[in-house]
Design an enzyme around this catalytic site. Sequence first.
Site, PDB file in Angstrom:
ATOM      1  N   ASP A 111      30.360  52.811  71.113  1.00 27.62           N
ATOM      2  CA  ASP A 111      29.883  54.182  71.026  1.00 27.62           C
ATOM      3  C   ASP A 111      28.551  54.273  71.768  1.00 27.62           C
ATOM      4  O   ASP A 111      27.874  53.262  71.987  1.00 27.62           O
ATOM      5  CB  ASP A 111      29.723  54.555  69.544  1.00 27.62           C
ATOM      6  CG  ASP A 111      29.069  55.902  69.348  1.00 27.62           C
ATOM      7  OD1 ASP A 111      29.496  56.876  69.989  1.00 27.62           O
ATOM      8  OD2 ASP A 111      28.121  55.974  68.540  1.00 27.62           O
TER       9      ASP A 111
ATOM     10  N   ASP B 196      25.728  57.376  71.652  1.00 22.86           N
ATOM     11  CA  ASP B 196      24.598  57.908  70.874  1.00 22.86           C
ATOM     12  C   ASP B 196      24.537  57.272  69.486  1.00 22.86           C
ATOM     13  O   ASP B 196      25.526  57.267  68.750  1.00 22.86           O
ATOM     14  CB  ASP B 196      24.739  59.422  70.723  1.00 22.86           C
ATOM     15  CG  ASP B 196      24.608  60.148  72.052  1.00 22.86           C
ATOM     16  OD1 ASP B 196      23.468  60.368  72.490  1.00 22.86           O
ATOM     17  OD2 ASP B 196      25.651  60.469  72.656  1.00 22.86           O
TER      18      ASP B 196
ATOM     19  N   ASP C  64      28.326  54.550  64.974  1.00 23.52           N
ATOM     20  CA  ASP C  64      27.399  54.900  63.895  1.00 23.52           C
ATOM     21  C   ASP C  64      27.806  56.124  63.084  1.00 23.52           C
ATOM     22  O   ASP C  64      27.285  56.347  61.990  1.00 23.52           O
ATOM     23  CB  ASP C  64      26.007  55.183  64.483  1.00 23.52           C
ATOM     24  CG  ASP C  64      25.962  56.484  65.260  1.00 23.52           C
ATOM     25  OD1 ASP C  64      26.781  56.653  66.194  1.00 23.52           O
ATOM     26  OD2 ASP C  64      25.127  57.346  64.929  1.00 23.52           O
TER      27      ASP C  64
END
Length: 255
Positions: free
Chosen positions: A31, A33, A209
Amino acid sequence: MLLRGFACNASAMQQAPPPTFGSHAISLFLDFDGTLVDLAEHPEAVIVGDALRALLTELAGRLGGRVALVSGRSIDQIDRLVGPVAHSLAVVGSHGGEVRAAGAIVLRPERPPMLGNAERAFNQAFLDREGVIIEVKSLGVAIHYRQNPSFAAEANALAERFGAESGLMVQKGKMMVELRSAGHDKGSGIAALMQSPPFAGHIPVFLGDDVTDEPGFELCAALGGAGILVGPDRETAAQYRLTSVADVHHWLRGL
């Protein structure tokens, strides 16, 4: 084909730090960001430093090209932020709606016309509302309220209402809500890459996240791989956890 080796019970292992997987064995999905870069007040304000670009290049070489960025951002946004290095990696963008193998063309569906209506509705609703950012993507449009969380309820209600009327999917994330085209997610994007070389036949490991990363964690677990949650502990399908972006960079260097 189920890939054996690192599947485990998520509820029992979610607090554990990840092992140092052998680079010869895994396909690595990252991922963007909140995982590779720290979250910023504005989507375009994230910082991609030379050290991160060098790390991604090194990882791609070490893993024989089995490294992919997997983001809710469009591939065009990833290219702009990451630079030429992004073209040497596979990229999944728009929550799985766009897929590009390294050096290949972008595969994406047509942009739903209703997204244009959503963009106009969002801009009108939050005109002159300080701290709210409307982000337009290839296959979505998002309301970011990180700078003014007091607008969270209003933003989510508007997205839910417009989604119900338009048939677009409501995607919630950290301090944002998005309307996007349906029928895909980060798990489906990872699955598409896992069907072909160089990813096929290796154990998928995905770092993320946000709740938008859960389909990716679930897909990797189903294929005998692993999900690694980044940030505070929460209910998740990931088996392992790292606490911060800095810890992610450290762990990646140790592969």
